[in-house]
Design a protein around this motif. Sequence first.
Motif, short mmCIF file in Angstrom:
data_model
loop_
_atom_site.label_atom_id
_atom_site.label_comp_id
_atom_site.label_asym_id
_atom_site.label_seq_id
_atom_site.Cartn_x
_atom_site.Cartn_y
_atom_site.Cartn_z
N UNK A 115 0.89 -1.47 0.56
CA UNK A 115 0.26 0.18 -0.12
C UNK A 115 0.55 1.29 -0.31
N UNK A 116 1.99 0.77 0.46
CA UNK A 116 2.85 2.35 0.43
C UNK A 116 3.46 2.73 -1.23
N UNK A 117 3.82 1.31 -1.80
CA UNK A 117 4.03 1.73 -3.03
C UNK A 117 3.00 2.66 -3.49
N UNK A 118 2.29 2.57 -3.49
CA UNK A 118 0.21 2.68 -3.72
C UNK A 118 0.58 4.11 -3.54
N UNK A 119 0.59 4.56 -2.22
CA UNK A 119 1.00 5.88 -1.97
C UNK A 119 2.26 7.14 -2.55
N UNK A 120 2.95 5.98 -2.48
CA UNK A 120 4.38 6.93 -3.14
C UNK A 120 3.97 7.00 -4.93
N UNK A 176 3.29 11.50 -8.76
CA UNK A 176 2.28 11.77 -9.89
C UNK A 176 2.34 11.23 -11.35
N UNK A 177 2.75 9.78 -11.06
CA UNK A 177 3.30 8.59 -12.10
C UNK A 177 1.64 8.73 -13.02
N UNK A 178 1.20 9.27 -13.55
CA UNK A 178 -0.17 8.97 -14.50
C UNK A 178 -0.36 7.22 -14.56
N UNK A 179 -0.41 6.32 -13.54
CA UNK A 179 -1.01 4.52 -13.56
C UNK A 179 -2.47 4.90 -14.44
N UNK A 182 7.87 3.50 -21.62
CA UNK A 182 8.67 2.63 -20.62
C UNK A 182 9.10 3.53 -19.37
N UNK A 183 9.21 5.09 -19.42
CA UNK A 183 10.26 5.94 -18.29
C UNK A 183 8.86 4.98 -17.01
N UNK A 184 7.85 5.64 -17.02
CA UNK A 184 6.72 5.20 -16.16
C UNK A 184 7.21 3.62 -15.41
N UNK A 185 7.11 3.30 -16.47
CA UNK A 185 7.25 1.57 -15.82
C UNK A 185 8.83 1.69 -14.96
N UNK A 186 9.57 2.08 -15.69
CA UNK A 186 11.15 1.82 -14.81
C UNK A 186 10.20 2.92 -13.93
N UNK A 187 10.66 4.21 -13.29
CA UNK A 187 9.97 4.55 -12.42
C UNK A 187 9.50 4.23 -10.82
N UNK A 188 8.57 3.26 -12.09
CA UNK A 188 7.88 2.64 -10.68
C UNK A 188 7.67 1.12 -10.08
N UNK A 240 10.83 -2.73 -1.26
CA UNK A 240 10.67 -4.68 -0.94
C UNK A 240 9.81 -5.47 -1.48
N UNK A 241 9.58 -4.95 -2.69
CA UNK A 241 8.73 -5.87 -4.08
C UNK A 241 9.59 -6.65 -4.73
N UNK A 242 8.64 -7.85 -4.87
CA UNK A 242 9.41 -8.37 -6.03
C UNK A 242 8.93 -9.60 -6.67
N UNK A 243 9.20 -10.48 -7.59
CA UNK A 243 8.57 -10.98 -8.85
C UNK A 243 8.02 -9.29 -9.87
N UNK A 244 8.88 -8.55 -10.10
CA UNK A 244 8.10 -7.53 -10.86
C UNK A 244 8.51 -7.50 -12.72
#
Length: 457
Positions: A231-236, A241-244, A284-290, A298-302
């Motif tokens: 959830x903290x990943x979502x908030x950050x 301002x990453x446009x998901x 591609x840029x949004x994916x890299x930042x996310x 600490x996410x895994x299996x991205x």
Amino acid sequence: MSVPEALTALEKILGDRLSRSKSDLDLHGRNETYFPYAPPDAVAYPLTTREVAQMAQICSAHGCPLTGWGAGTSLEGHALAIRGGISVDFSRMNRVLEVNPQDMDCVVQPGLTREELNRELRATGLFFPVDPGANASLGGMASTRASGTTAVRYGTMRDNVLGLEVVLADGRVIRTGTRARKSAAGYDLTGLFVGAEGTLGLITELTLKLRGQPEAVSAAVCAFDEIGPAVETVIETIQMGIPMARIEFVDAATAAAVNAYAGASFPELPHLMVEFHGSEAGVAEQAETFGAIVADHGGKGFDWSSRPEERSALWTIRHNAYYACLASRKGATAMVTDLCVPISRLAEAVEETRADIAAATIPGPILGHVGDGNFHAILLVEPDNAAELEEAKRLSHRMVERALRMGGTATGEHGIGMGKLDYMQDEHGDAWDVMGQIKRALDPGGVMNPGKMVRGA
């Protein structure tokens, strides 16, 4: 109230499109969740706005309730005719009436589903973005102010309906809004009927905003050891301002249910599912930042994919998560919460909800459209088990109290129906009485979907 007299008059207009067959009554007396069977006296299948207007005039004259029915996918008993009368099934009013590619809008009938509309739009390069998961009717989606997986980028039905044609209780047909993208002319009647759950009138036509199909789309899934970091990943991500286009959360219990139901192979851990729309370079840029944010938490299996079939499979799994959760407890029905809180309180709300469910005797997988602070607990209960239903209601009550305390709402997208009626006073105070005054002004006989939304209706 004289329902038999109303039915006699309606038969002269509708003929065999006014059904009293047991199969029709059974279908329209059931719902997706725990509410008891409540069949109408008859089911009407109108073809035109004029027929709906005639029905309203007749039913108002005889005090016969009218309850709209779209695809029957609502989760709070909205479409149940709990006081009898007529279930107005809009499935035969399901045409695309007009598409205006240059203006990026369309006009449709209420029985058309969102998937049917998007199939019609494929050749135009446009699409309708609101995706509640179920293949709901567009009239029903407007009536419940639906949202879903894409709301974080494209908004809810409130943001995507330009105008409506509505039949009022006395049979008048009104139009709200225009095809213009903004207006300062008078009260916002479109906003009034979007989310009114059929208690003020029956929607017979919608003018909708459309969006351009993105050049590039990429989706990903990643796992976390605990709920909090996910959830903290979502908030950050939101705060940066990453446009998901979508960002969805499922907990470990939901992941396990999906594996069993759909033959998936997710680790039995909390997961995020995310999708980006835009140009090739932008995605591609949004994916890299996310990806960097995920790693920091600490996410895994991205695992990313831009292949349409893989993306489709991922979101099909997410859309079927409710049915997967139901299947995880054989024979169960569900009470489905849909709280929404300010994004800064999301992690706290989810963690406290998880702790409540862990201490309970019934299972309750958690999932949701966390990009806008909205999440669900699927509280699984045995049918006709009064003790379990009471425990589910207790858990749901604690969740709603928590959401309101945090500055949130009792329902982010499912609506009030019958299930959330008791929380309207706590959330709205005197404004709930104002809603009742509006109801009585437009429907003095109380024939439009009675028993829903307002006090004493």
